[in-house]
Design a protein around this motif. Structure first.
Motif, PDB file in Angstrom:
ATOM      1  N   THR A 135     -20.172  15.748 -30.589  1.00  0.00           N
ATOM      2  CA  THR A 135     -19.748  16.936 -31.321  1.00  0.00           C
ATOM      3  C   THR A 135     -18.455  16.641 -32.060  1.00  0.00           C
ATOM      4  OG1 THR A 135     -20.738  18.359 -29.643  1.00  0.00           O
ATOM      5  CG2 THR A 135     -19.140  19.374 -31.117  1.00  0.00           C
ATOM      6  N   VAL A 136     -18.397  17.028 -33.308  1.00  0.00           N
ATOM      7  CA  VAL A 136     -17.209  16.793 -34.130  1.00  0.00           C
ATOM      8  C   VAL A 136     -16.101  17.731 -33.683  1.00  0.00           C
ATOM      9  CG1 VAL A 136     -16.272  16.806 -36.465  1.00  0.00           C
ATOM     10  CG2 VAL A 136     -18.645  16.094 -36.079  1.00  0.00           C
ATOM     11  N   SER A 137     -14.983  17.171 -33.229  1.00  0.00           N
ATOM     12  CA  SER A 137     -13.857  17.994 -32.790  1.00  0.00           C
ATOM     13  C   SER A 137     -12.699  17.982 -33.780  1.00  0.00           C
ATOM     14  CB  SER A 137     -13.359  17.536 -31.410  1.00  0.00           C
ATOM     15  OG  SER A 137     -12.969  16.175 -31.436  1.00  0.00           O
ATOM     16  N   GLU A 138     -12.712  17.034 -34.745  1.00  0.00           N
ATOM     17  CA  GLU A 138     -11.661  16.993 -35.772  1.00  0.00           C
ATOM     18  C   GLU A 138     -12.205  16.286 -37.013  1.00  0.00           C
ATOM     19  OE1 GLU A 138      -7.023  15.453 -36.399  1.00  0.00           O
ATOM     20  OE2 GLU A 138      -7.931  15.477 -34.395  1.00  0.00           O
ATOM     21  N   VAL A 139     -11.836  16.804 -38.188  1.00  0.00           N
ATOM     22  CA  VAL A 139     -12.273  16.237 -39.462  1.00  0.00           C
ATOM     23  C   VAL A 139     -11.055  15.991 -40.340  1.00  0.00           C
ATOM     24  CG1 VAL A 139     -13.672  16.565 -41.540  1.00  0.00           C
ATOM     25  CG2 VAL A 139     -14.461  17.499 -39.350  1.00  0.00           C
ATOM     26  N   ILE A 140     -10.948  14.762 -40.884  1.00  0.00           N
ATOM     27  CA  ILE A 140      -9.885  14.429 -41.834  1.00  0.00           C
ATOM     28  C   ILE A 140     -10.552  13.858 -43.083  1.00  0.00           C
ATOM     29  CG2 ILE A 140      -7.777  13.107 -42.267  1.00  0.00           C
ATOM     30  CD1 ILE A 140      -7.364  12.917 -39.272  1.00  0.00           C
ATOM     31  N   GLN A 141     -10.317  14.495 -44.228  1.00  0.00           N
ATOM     32  CA  GLN A 141     -10.922  14.063 -45.481  1.00  0.00           C
ATOM     33  C   GLN A 141      -9.944  13.238 -46.313  1.00  0.00           C
ATOM     34  OE1 GLN A 141     -13.959  14.264 -46.144  1.00  0.00           O
ATOM     35  NE2 GLN A 141     -14.896  16.141 -45.388  1.00  0.00           N
ATOM     36  N   THR A 142     -10.446  12.155 -46.928  1.00  0.00           N
ATOM     37  CA  THR A 142      -9.679  11.363 -47.893  1.00  0.00           C
ATOM     38  C   THR A 142     -10.582  11.172 -49.115  1.00  0.00           C
ATOM     39  OG1 THR A 142     -10.448   9.175 -47.168  1.00  0.00           O
ATOM     40  CG2 THR A 142      -8.578  10.134 -45.971  1.00  0.00           C
ATOM     41  N   PRO A 143     -10.062  10.641 -50.216  1.00  0.00           N
ATOM     42  CA  PRO A 143     -10.891  10.484 -51.413  1.00  0.00           C
ATOM     43  C   PRO A 143     -12.145   9.634 -51.197  1.00  0.00           C
ATOM     44  CG  PRO A 143      -8.584  10.294 -51.993  1.00  0.00           C
ATOM     45  CD  PRO A 143      -8.639  10.363 -50.504  1.00  0.00           C
ATOM     46  N   SER A 144     -12.071   8.642 -50.311  1.00  0.00           N
ATOM     47  CA  SER A 144     -13.210   7.742 -50.132  1.00  0.00           C
ATOM     48  C   SER A 144     -13.892   7.879 -48.779  1.00  0.00           C
ATOM     49  CB  SER A 144     -12.755   6.282 -50.302  1.00  0.00           C
ATOM     50  OG  SER A 144     -12.231   6.069 -51.584  1.00  0.00           O
ATOM     51  N   TYR A 145     -13.157   8.310 -47.759  1.00  0.00           N
ATOM     52  CA  TYR A 145     -13.687   8.344 -46.401  1.00  0.00           C
ATOM     53  C   TYR A 145     -13.536   9.724 -45.781  1.00  0.00           C
ATOM     54  CZ  TYR A 145     -14.327   3.300 -45.901  1.00  0.00           C
ATOM     55  OH  TYR A 145     -14.771   2.014 -46.028  1.00  0.00           O
ATOM     56  N   THR A 146     -14.403   9.998 -44.816  1.00  0.00           N
ATOM     57  CA  THR A 146     -14.251  11.135 -43.920  1.00  0.00           C
ATOM     58  C   THR A 146     -14.042  10.583 -42.518  1.00  0.00           C
ATOM     59  OG1 THR A 146     -15.660  12.575 -45.271  1.00  0.00           O
ATOM     60  CG2 THR A 146     -15.354  13.188 -42.967  1.00  0.00           C
ATOM     61  N   TYR A 147     -12.911  10.934 -41.913  1.00  0.00           N
ATOM     62  CA  TYR A 147     -12.585  10.484 -40.560  1.00  0.00           C
ATOM     63  C   TYR A 147     -12.966  11.596 -39.585  1.00  0.00           C
ATOM     64  CZ  TYR A 147      -9.834   6.777 -42.746  1.00  0.00           C
ATOM     65  OH  TYR A 147      -9.425   5.683 -43.482  1.00  0.00           O
ATOM     66  N   LEU A 148     -13.676  11.204 -38.517  1.00  0.00           N
ATOM     67  CA  LEU A 148     -14.186  12.185 -37.565  1.00  0.00           C
ATOM     68  C   LEU A 148     -13.823  11.779 -36.139  1.00  0.00           C
ATOM     69  CD1 LEU A 148     -17.816  12.530 -38.992  1.00  0.00           C
ATOM     70  CD2 LEU A 148     -15.872  14.030 -39.471  1.00  0.00           C
ATOM     71  N   LEU A 149     -13.326  12.743 -35.379  1.00  0.00           N
ATOM     72  CA  LEU A 149     -13.142  12.542 -33.945  1.00  0.00           C
ATOM     73  C   LEU A 149     -14.360  13.136 -33.255  1.00  0.00           C
ATOM     74  CD1 LEU A 149     -11.366  11.573 -31.622  1.00  0.00           C
ATOM     75  CD2 LEU A 149     -10.279  13.839 -31.611  1.00  0.00           C
ATOM     76  N   ILE A 150     -15.133  12.267 -32.610  1.00  0.00           N
ATOM     77  CA  ILE A 150     -16.400  12.683 -32.000  1.00  0.00           C
ATOM     78  C   ILE A 150     -16.250  12.754 -30.485  1.00  0.00           C
ATOM     79  CG2 ILE A 150     -18.862  12.215 -31.803  1.00  0.00           C
ATOM     80  CD1 ILE A 150     -18.002  12.688 -34.662  1.00  0.00           C
ATOM     81  N   LYS A 151     -16.547  13.911 -29.937  1.00  0.00           N
ATOM     82  CA  LYS A 151     -16.527  14.081 -28.484  1.00  0.00           C
ATOM     83  C   LYS A 151     -17.910  13.770 -27.941  1.00  0.00           C
ATOM     84  CE  LYS A 151     -15.286  17.336 -24.816  1.00  0.00           C
ATOM     85  NZ  LYS A 151     -14.823  18.724 -24.511  1.00  0.00           N
ATOM     86  N   GLU A 152     -17.986  12.710 -27.130  1.00  0.00           N
ATOM     87  CA  GLU A 152     -19.254  12.292 -26.549  1.00  0.00           C
ATOM     88  C   GLU A 152     -19.215  12.440 -25.033  1.00  0.00           C
ATOM     89  OE1 GLU A 152     -20.661   8.554 -28.160  1.00  0.00           O
ATOM     90  OE2 GLU A 152     -19.285   8.733 -29.862  1.00  0.00           O
ATOM     91  N   SER A 153     -20.314  12.142 -24.388  1.00  0.00           N
ATOM     92  CA  SER A 153     -20.400  12.326 -22.939  1.00  0.00           C
ATOM     93  C   SER A 153     -19.425  11.432 -22.183  1.00  0.00           C
ATOM     94  CB  SER A 153     -21.831  12.048 -22.463  1.00  0.00           C
ATOM     95  OG  SER A 153     -22.225  10.721 -22.800  1.00  0.00           O
ATOM     96  N   MET A 154     -19.103  10.257 -22.757  1.00  0.00           N
ATOM     97  CA  MET A 154     -18.225   9.304 -22.084  1.00  0.00           C
ATOM     98  C   MET A 154     -16.791   9.328 -22.626  1.00  0.00           C
ATOM     99  SD  MET A 154     -20.240   8.035 -19.869  1.00  0.00           S
ATOM    100  CE  MET A 154     -19.305   6.622 -19.266  1.00  0.00           C
ATOM    101  N   GLY A 155     -16.476  10.278 -23.504  1.00  0.00           N
ATOM    102  CA  GLY A 155     -15.122  10.350 -24.033  1.00  0.00           C
ATOM    103  C   GLY A 155     -15.134  10.657 -25.522  1.00  0.00           C
ATOM    104  N   GLU A 156     -14.036  10.341 -26.202  1.00  0.00           N
ATOM    105  CA  GLU A 156     -13.916  10.619 -27.628  1.00  0.00           C
ATOM    106  C   GLU A 156     -13.762   9.327 -28.425  1.00  0.00           C
ATOM    107  OE1 GLU A 156     -11.947  15.037 -28.087  1.00  0.00           O
ATOM    108  OE2 GLU A 156     -10.576  13.364 -27.746  1.00  0.00           O
ATOM    109  N   ASN A 157     -14.357   9.298 -29.615  1.00  0.00           N
ATOM    110  CA  ASN A 157     -14.265   8.147 -30.510  1.00  0.00           C
ATOM    111  C   ASN A 157     -13.908   8.608 -31.909  1.00  0.00           C
ATOM    112  OD1 ASN A 157     -14.994   6.028 -28.719  1.00  0.00           O
ATOM    113  ND2 ASN A 157     -17.155   6.561 -28.933  1.00  0.00           N
ATOM    114  N   TRP A 158     -13.014   7.857 -32.569  1.00  0.00           N
ATOM    115  CA  TRP A 158     -12.780   8.059 -33.989  1.00  0.00           C
ATOM    116  C   TRP A 158     -13.773   7.206 -34.759  1.00  0.00           C
ATOM    117  CZ3 TRP A 158     -10.198  11.563 -36.627  1.00  0.00           C
ATOM    118  CH2 TRP A 158      -9.123  12.237 -36.027  1.00  0.00           C
ATOM    119  N   ILE A 159     -14.432   7.823 -35.752  1.00  0.00           N
ATOM    120  CA  ILE A 159     -15.299   7.067 -36.644  1.00  0.00           C
ATOM    121  C   ILE A 159     -14.925   7.394 -38.086  1.00  0.00           C
ATOM    122  CG2 ILE A 159     -17.187   7.118 -34.956  1.00  0.00           C
ATOM    123  CD1 ILE A 159     -18.645   9.077 -36.855  1.00  0.00           C
TER     124      ILE A 159
END
Length: 236
Positions: A39-63
């Motif tokens: 589940t997306v818990s944070e969204v950061i937009q830039t001109p070329s990329y979208t940064y997402l903090l994903i909450k998963e069953s084993m923890g959180e990952n930035w993608i």
């Protein structure tokens, strides 16, 4: 007696419901190898990329994915990407201890992995064709020649002169430059060049670099033909 039987039946019924619920949850949590769900818990937009903090069953990952519209609270699926440690985002002026560059996110019920990859191939195709005509210096090859003879040029150094039509700096620890010279082969007219040097759109530059084929750098950066580790040639 009737009360005892009623209590026993109710206990069995609740236990059965609980077991069925757990079975359903465990079945729905089964994912193909290499696929992530969260589940997306944070969204950061830039001109070329979208940064997402994903909450998963084993923890959180930035993608990081190619720029897309994503909302907090959205459930997403994504596949394994390129892991980057201590990644410095110049645009955000922020360091990510660990971040994964992936091809994109999807709703599993709506879009397959193959469809997502095909979309990202189209996203990495460079700029529109520019109306220019650049004469190649002696010893250099045109962009049309490079695409036409890509198999024989693979892993060899080639010189080419072109006008810079697109620049993306500081991505995956390199700068990405798109050049054109007015020539084309089977509608291939835009050559991507990776370099440590800095350039601006509109510069006319002679590059020398190594031709690579079928490169997949993750994050949607997929190229059939690319010039890698290029430097500027000043003597031509």
């Amino acid at each position: 007696m009737r009360t005892t039987i009623l209590i026993f039946s109710l206990t069995v019924f609740l236990a059965s419901c609980n077991t069925s619920s757990k079975k359903s949850e465990s079945t729905s949590d089964l994912l193909p190898l290499g696929t992530h769900k969260g589940t997306v818990s944070e969204v950061i937009q830039t001109p070329s990329y979208t940064y997402l903090l994903i909450k998963e069953s084993m923890g959180e990952n930035w993608i990081a994915i190619p720029k897309a519209e994503v909302k907090e609270g959205q459930q997403v699926f994504y596949d394994e990407g390129l892991e980057m440690k201590n990644f410095q985002s110049k645009t955000l002026q922020r360091e990510f201890e660990t971040i994964y560059f992936v091809k994109g996110i999807r709703n599993e019920a709506l879009e397959s992995v193959d469809e997502a990859i095909r979309k990202n191939i189209n996203k990495s195709s460079g700029a529109a064709k520019t109306d220019i005509e650049i004469e190649q210096p002696q010893g250099a090859q045109s962009i049309a020649y490079i695409f036409e003879n890509k198999s024989s040029l693979s892993d060899t150094k080639v010189t080419v002169k072109g006008k810079i039509v697109k620049v993306n700096n500081g991505i995956l620890n390199t700068n990405w430059v798109h050049i054109q010279d007015g020539s084309s082969f089977e509608n291939s007219f835009d050559l991507t060049v990776t370099t440590d040097e800095l350039y601006q759109v509109g510069d006319v530059v002679t590059f020398i670099g190594t031709i690579g084929l079928n490169r997949d750098f993750g994050a949607g950066y997929i190229y059939n033909v690319i010039m890698e580790d290029a430097t500027k040639v000043v003597s031509l």
